[in-house]
Motif scaffolding. Structure first.
Motif: not given
Length: 52
Positions: A7-12
């Motif tokens: 959600d925080l676009a830190i990891w996918e």
């Protein structure tokens, strides 16, 4: 933790499960190290999870 980091676009997540886990672990360690440096305390990975 997976949802929070996504959600925080830190990891996918990646297609390859092994690569995905390795990158997830790396992000967690980087967060742990950053928090430890900032606080001057030993931070456990459980603490990182509780932050999120």
């Amino acid at each position: 933790m997976v949802n929070a980091l996504s959600d925080l676009a830190i990891w996918e997540s990646e297609d390859d499960i092994a690569e995905s886990y390795a990158s997830f672990w790396t992000v967690n360690e980087e967060l742990r190290e950053a928090l430890a440096e900032y606080t001057g305390r030993d931070i456990h990975l459980w603490a990182v999870e509780h932050v999120f």
